[in-house]
Design a protein around this motif. Sequence first.
Motif, PDB file in Angstrom:
ATOM      1  N   UNK A 158       0.826  -1.208   0.000  1.00  0.00           N
ATOM      2  CA  UNK A 158       0.000   0.000   0.000  1.00  0.00           C
ATOM      3  C   UNK A 158       0.857   1.253   0.000  1.00  0.00           C
ATOM      4  N   UNK A 159       1.953   1.223   0.735  1.00  0.00           N
ATOM      5  CA  UNK A 159       2.827   2.396   0.788  1.00  0.00           C
ATOM      6  C   UNK A 159       3.454   2.687  -0.564  1.00  0.00           C
ATOM      7  N   UNK A 160       3.842   1.640  -1.287  1.00  0.00           N
ATOM      8  CA  UNK A 160       4.442   1.839  -2.607  1.00  0.00           C
ATOM      9  C   UNK A 160       3.406   2.291  -3.633  1.00  0.00           C
ATOM     10  N   UNK A 188      11.853  -3.841  -0.590  1.00  0.00           N
ATOM     11  CA  UNK A 188      12.485  -4.189  -1.861  1.00  0.00           C
ATOM     12  C   UNK A 188      11.728  -5.322  -2.544  1.00  0.00           C
ATOM     13  N   UNK A 189      11.343  -6.345  -1.783  1.00  0.00           N
ATOM     14  CA  UNK A 189      10.596  -7.462  -2.369  1.00  0.00           C
ATOM     15  C   UNK A 189       9.217  -7.016  -2.842  1.00  0.00           C
ATOM     16  N   UNK A 190       8.572  -6.138  -2.105  1.00  0.00           N
ATOM     17  CA  UNK A 190       7.255  -5.641  -2.525  1.00  0.00           C
ATOM     18  C   UNK A 190       7.374  -4.834  -3.814  1.00  0.00           C
ATOM     19  N   UNK A 191       8.385  -3.992  -3.898  1.00  0.00           N
ATOM     20  CA  UNK A 191       8.570  -3.181  -5.111  1.00  0.00           C
ATOM     21  C   UNK A 191       8.908  -4.073  -6.305  1.00  0.00           C
ATOM     22  N   UNK A 192       9.732  -5.082  -6.082  1.00  0.00           N
ATOM     23  CA  UNK A 192      10.071  -6.008  -7.163  1.00  0.00           C
ATOM     24  C   UNK A 192       8.843  -6.745  -7.658  1.00  0.00           C
ATOM     25  N   UNK A 193       7.990  -7.165  -6.738  1.00  0.00           N
ATOM     26  CA  UNK A 193       6.769  -7.866  -7.126  1.00  0.00           C
ATOM     27  C   UNK A 193       5.845  -6.970  -7.932  1.00  0.00           C
ATOM     28  N   UNK A 194       5.660  -5.742  -7.490  1.00  0.00           N
ATOM     29  CA  UNK A 194       4.789  -4.823  -8.211  1.00  0.00           C
ATOM     30  C   UNK A 194       5.329  -4.493  -9.594  1.00  0.00           C
TER      31      UNK A 194
END
Length: 297
Positions: A79-81, A264-270
């Motif tokens: 959500x933050x990203x 980092x993992x969340x941004x990579x997934x998105x």
Amino acid sequence: MPESSTTLDQPTTAEPDGWLTPARRRRLLKFLLYAVAIFVGLVIVVPLSFAILGGFRSNQQLVAAPVGLPDPWIVDNYLRLLQTSSFWQQVFNSTLIAVITTAVVLPLSSLAAFAIARFRFRGREPIYGLFTLGLLFPVAVAILPLFVVLRQVGLLSNPLGVALPQAAFGLPVAIIVMRPFFRAIPNELHDAAMIDGCGPWRFYFSVVLPLSRPVLSTIAILSIVGSWNAFLLPLLVLIEPSQHTLPIGVNNISTQFATDYATVLAYTTLSMLPALLFYAVAERQIISGLTSGAVKE
């Protein structure tokens, strides 16, 4: 007079030639095929699952149990990203470059493949061989002279500076995929169109293009996904941070949040999720387009 005795041939059962009978050989080959498929699937699925699930975890969870499940599930990382403007700006930049690349590749590759497939002229096969050699020429080899040329023509920090070279490097694959499809179009259809008064241009636009939707869709999908995942060329050409694409954003955030593994993992997934979804939805179309020209010429 002695009676002549006749010996009747007794039926004999053929002994199998060793333990590897044809049936066992087929079962063994099928087992090896499934084993390789499962191994390749695990190589792909395990890192993806780790990245997706890691975005729902905290850094403490990742350090304590790197391969565990989220407990509890944390959605704040995603959500933050999604609420940051830089992320959506990078999505827009990646989409713009992918659309421009595809818009250049489709018409140029289809025209070149149509001419090479349907017309006989001197040097046709050497030209086709030149495009084939383009498959052996990666972007990394030409990155330095390409950077110098783009600087001289003023295309640095410009989406065209990324889209046009990507289209140029995408043309060989597109032409090689399209040529067999165009050659598979029956000559009788071409003759009938010529009798009705169709010239080469009208035959191309009115007959060839409508019949080529599967292979055109395949080339479009491959161009979009390839442009979306490009990293080296956008990194060197797009200097301004506001022009960065998603792969560059992943590199930047991994440097900025070096110890914030969950972010980092969340941004990579998105960043990879749109390409994965697009490829999954269009998988059947890609296979259909790649095999549509697989006929004996």
